[in-house]
Design an enzyme around this catalytic site. Structure first.
Site, mmCIF file in Angstrom:
data_model
loop_
_atom_site.group_PDB
_atom_site.id
_atom_site.type_symbol
_atom_site.label_atom_id
_atom_site.label_comp_id
_atom_site.label_asym_id
_atom_site.label_seq_id
_atom_site.Cartn_x
_atom_site.Cartn_y
_atom_site.Cartn_z
ATOM 1 N N ASP A 173 36.456 -20.754 -20.607
ATOM 2 C CA ASP A 173 35.424 -20.112 -19.790
ATOM 3 C C ASP A 173 34.132 -20.925 -19.842
ATOM 4 O O ASP A 173 33.983 -21.857 -20.636
ATOM 5 C CB ASP A 173 35.165 -18.699 -20.333
ATOM 6 C CG ASP A 173 34.491 -17.779 -19.319
ATOM 7 O OD1 ASP A 173 34.090 -18.241 -18.231
ATOM 8 O OD2 ASP A 173 34.365 -16.584 -19.635
ATOM 9 N N CYS A 214 38.336 -8.852 -14.050
ATOM 10 C CA CYS A 214 37.586 -8.414 -15.234
ATOM 11 C C CYS A 214 36.303 -7.661 -14.869
ATOM 12 O O CYS A 214 35.771 -7.806 -13.771
ATOM 13 C CB CYS A 214 37.253 -9.626 -16.094
ATOM 14 S SG CYS A 214 36.999 -9.188 -17.813
HETATM 15 O O1 LIG Z 1 31.585 -10.071 -17.707
HETATM 16 C C1 LIG Z 1 30.777 -9.935 -18.630
HETATM 17 O O2 LIG Z 1 29.682 -9.386 -18.459
HETATM 18 C C2 LIG Z 1 31.110 -10.441 -19.996
HETATM 19 C C3 LIG Z 1 30.178 -10.260 -21.015
HETATM 20 C C4 LIG Z 1 30.445 -10.697 -22.286
HETATM 21 C C5 LIG Z 1 31.645 -11.309 -22.566
HETATM 22 C C6 LIG Z 1 32.586 -11.498 -21.563
HETATM 23 C C7 LIG Z 1 32.334 -11.087 -20.276
HETATM 24 N N1 LIG Z 1 33.258 -11.313 -19.263
HETATM 25 C C8 LIG Z 1 34.518 -11.876 -19.565
HETATM 26 C C9 LIG Z 1 35.486 -12.188 -18.533
HETATM 27 O O3 LIG Z 1 36.672 -12.134 -18.811
HETATM 28 C C10 LIG Z 1 35.098 -12.710 -17.184
HETATM 29 O O4 LIG Z 1 36.040 -12.273 -16.289
HETATM 30 C C11 LIG Z 1 35.133 -14.225 -17.206
HETATM 31 O O5 LIG Z 1 34.129 -14.667 -18.082
HETATM 32 C C12 LIG Z 1 34.886 -14.806 -15.812
HETATM 33 O O6 LIG Z 1 33.668 -14.374 -15.303
HETATM 34 P P1 LIG Z 1 33.075 -14.914 -13.907
HETATM 35 O O7 LIG Z 1 32.572 -16.288 -14.140
HETATM 36 O O8 LIG Z 1 32.000 -13.938 -13.601
HETATM 37 O O9 LIG Z 1 34.189 -14.867 -12.905
#
Ligand SMILES: O=C(O)c1ccccc1NCC(=O)[C@H](O)[C@H](O)COP(=O)(O)O
Length: 202
Positions: free
Chosen positions: A129, A7
């Site tokens: 999440d 993502c």
């Molecule tokens: O990534 C962002 O900045 C974000 C902002 C607002 C809503 C969602 C967002 N990301 C969503 C995702 O699908 C991420 O991949 C997921 O939350 C996992 O993130 P991480 O903990 O950084 O691997």
């Protein structure tokens, strides 16, 4: 086989990296001003135009006007809408009725009650999440019961806990973002490594 979503793609280099590593899904944070990973609709069109066919493009939205995901789904710019805000059941139903495309609804997990709420969702997939998304932090996986429906596990996943997550939580898919970045930019080797880990253990 556990699926993997990468993502927060923002650049052509990111697209080249996922074209090589071939995760099942890749995600674009679309018109979310508070996210440093946000891209606008024109950028996402350009980026997905270069994406190989095996990788399914997902648009990630936070309380967007419904016309934004609907338009991008209808145009084929994205194939799936991921809703990461407070979108309700009527919003989800509206998108599905207007597009007949799949919807992922994200839930921030702070308690077992949050999981119960997620399980009641009419979305095609739920995504569990930590916090608001893209935080790079895990939530307490012990809240997760045996889940029959397909779910994405997200939040702080990376090479050091990916195998444990797949083996102990049994998600339908894992979703990674922060751990694949160096100085705020996606790193091709880290993307490849994460995809290889998931392919090896599933
Ligand atoms: O990534 C962002 O900045 C974000 C902002 C607002 C809503 C969602 C967002 N990301 C969503 C995702 O699908 C991420 O991949 C997921 O939350 C996992 O993130 P991480 O903990 O950084 O691997």
């Amino acid at each position: 086989m556990t699926k993997i979503k990468i993502c927060g793609l923002r650049t052509r280099e990111d697209i080249l990296a996922v074209n090589q590593a071939k995760p099942d899904y890749c995600g674009f944070i679309i018109e979310v001003p508070k996210s440093r990973r946000s891209v606008n609709r024109e950028q996402v069109k350009e980026l997905t135009a270069g994406l190989c066919r095996e990788v399914i493009p997902v648009g990630v939205f936070v309380n967007a006007p419904a016309n934004l995901p609907v338009q991008l789904l209808k145009e084929g710019v994205i194939a799936v809408a991921q809703l990461h805000g407070q979108e309700d059941e009527a919003y989800i139903a509206g998108i599905r009725e207007r597009t007949e495309k799949p919807v992922i609804k994200a839930f921030s997990v702070r308690s077992a009650a949050d999981i119960e709420r997620a399980l009641a969702s009419s979305a095609d997939y739920i995504l569990l999440d930590q916090g608001d998304g893209g935080t790079g932090k895990c939530f307490d996986w012990s809240f997760i019961p045996e889940i029959e429906r397909p779910f994405f596990l997200a939040g702080g996943l990376g090479k050091d806990n990916l195998e444990q997550a797949v083996r102990s939580v049994h998600p339908w898919a894992v979703d990674l973002s922060s751990s694949l970045e160096i100085n705020g930019k996606k790193d091709g080797d880290r993307i490849q490594e994460a995809v290889s880990i998931v392919r090896r253990i599933s």
